[in-house]
Each structure stands twice: as C-alpha cells, then as structure tokens.
Design an enzyme around this catalytic site. Sequence first.
Site, short mmCIF file in Angstrom:
data_model
loop_
_atom_site.label_atom_id
_atom_site.label_comp_id
_atom_site.label_asym_id
_atom_site.label_seq_id
_atom_site.Cartn_x
_atom_site.Cartn_y
_atom_site.Cartn_z
N HIS A 177 17.99 25.08 11.07
CA HIS A 177 18.36 23.75 11.54
C HIS A 177 19.64 23.92 12.36
CE1 HIS A 177 15.64 22.05 8.52
NE2 HIS A 177 16.18 22.86 7.64
N CYS A 208 11.47 24.93 9.18
CA CYS A 208 11.60 24.78 7.73
C CYS A 208 10.33 24.20 7.10
CB CYS A 208 12.85 23.96 7.41
SG CYS A 208 13.53 24.29 5.79
N ARG A 229 18.82 28.46 -4.25
CA ARG A 229 18.52 27.64 -3.09
C ARG A 229 19.24 28.30 -1.93
NH1 ARG A 229 16.36 22.67 -2.14
NH2 ARG A 229 16.83 21.94 -0.04
N1 GLN Z 1 11.33 21.21 1.21
C1 GLN Z 1 11.34 22.53 1.72
C2 GLN Z 1 12.20 23.49 0.93
O1 GLN Z 1 13.11 23.09 0.23
C3 GLN Z 1 11.76 22.53 3.18
C4 GLN Z 1 13.17 22.07 3.37
C5 GLN Z 1 13.49 21.67 4.78
O2 GLN Z 1 12.60 21.46 5.60
N2 GLN Z 1 14.75 21.52 5.07
O3 GLN Z 1 11.98 24.68 0.97
#
Ligand code: GLN
Length: 221
Positions: free
Chosen positions: A194, A96, A131
Amino acid sequence: MADKTIKIAYLYEDLMNTYGDSGDVKIIRYLLKKQNYTTQIDNVSLGDPFNAFDYDFVFFGGGQDFEQTVVAKDLPRHKETLTDYINAGHPMLGVCGGYQLVGTYYKTIGGTTIKGLDILPFHTVFKADKRMIGDTHYTTQWGDVKAFENHSGQTYFDSQKLQPLGKMITGYGNNPQDGLEGLHYHNFIGTYSHGPILRNLNVANAIVKMVLDWHQERVAD
Ligand code: GLN
C-alpha cells in the site's frame, strides 16, 4: 482520430480500498492525463456485469477479511473473463486482499477459508506468529520500491513457475520466510504494498506503458 479514452475497471471499489489503494488509480489517471489521455473509471461492484476485455486496466485493491468474504461470494462470476484477460497478458494490479483473491484461497484469522479466483497457483494463510505491518523496501526489475504493508495473511506459491514482484530489503512481503514480495505473471502484478505502491513512479510508469500498449491493441480490434 486516435482513441484517447482509457477504460479502467476498479473491482469492488466501494469494498476493496484499504490504506489509500484508490491512490493507485489516481496516479495512473494523472500519468495518462500528462500524455493527453482521459480516463473512464468504472466501479465494478456486487452484481455488476463485467467483461475484462472492455478495459485497458483492471485494479483490485486491498480489503479487510470481512469485505473479502463479501466480495468472494460475488467474484466467481468473473473467473472466466479475468482468467482469460490475465493469461492473454493484459495489465492488472491486485493489492493485498485483491492480490490474495487471485490465488486459490485465503484462510483467515477467524478460521474461515475464503475461496479465491484460482487463476494462479498460490494460497494465503493466517499464522499466529505475526501480523505483517510496517514500511517495506524491496528491489524489482524496475528498481527499488518503498511502500507499506499491513496483512495477517501469509502468501505461498504452489508452483515453482511463479515469479515474485520483488526481493525484500526491509519488511515481510509475501510471508516472513521467503524474502519475496508479490507476484509478477505476464502483466499481472500482485503486491502487498500500500502507500499507494504507485507513488513509486518506476512501477507506475511501467504499468502505464502496459496499459497504453494493450489499449492500442484493444481499440484496433
Ligand atoms: N485481510 C487481508 C489480510 O489481513 C488483506 C489485508 C489488506 O488488504 N490490507 O491479510
């Protein structure tokens, strides 16, 4: 006597560890222990010296936009060693936020452009449409993977030479359009998964094999 200590660099462990990503390192450690290897896990954080070639595996976990901003200021010091390490085909997993920072840039929801390491030609942008959060399921060269994603950045490849890690069955992966998840370049794996991703033992075992192959070479030098 064979060297049975595997050295793992966890980049910015104290800042980049969202949604259980440290579990990836624990799973690698567990699988190595079953093969009678011990592991040394170094948190390489702000200001710490780092030579990727001292390690058998480099892990870079996910982070919130704020932590990514902090990390991105320190990261350019490691551009050369990580570029050489990845291009030489040594194993690294970026999850990520850690995946995003291997690319050229990440433009956040706040409009900030966070510069990445610029090792591989891809970029990440926030787009207002969604999102990307939820369970994921995709196919890879090692079989199916089930995980969890939560990111606002949408990742796009800027070269047709880049190959994804997988093809989506459920969820978004890199972005809502392409149906692709992550990136696989030599032995660098970038992913939005994740969960941690390495609870998928097919992927974990593939990485352990990469780690042990590189370890044999590294300690033989
Ligand atoms: N901050 C980054 C996004 O929102 C990565 C998020 C994360 O690593 N979970 O895309």
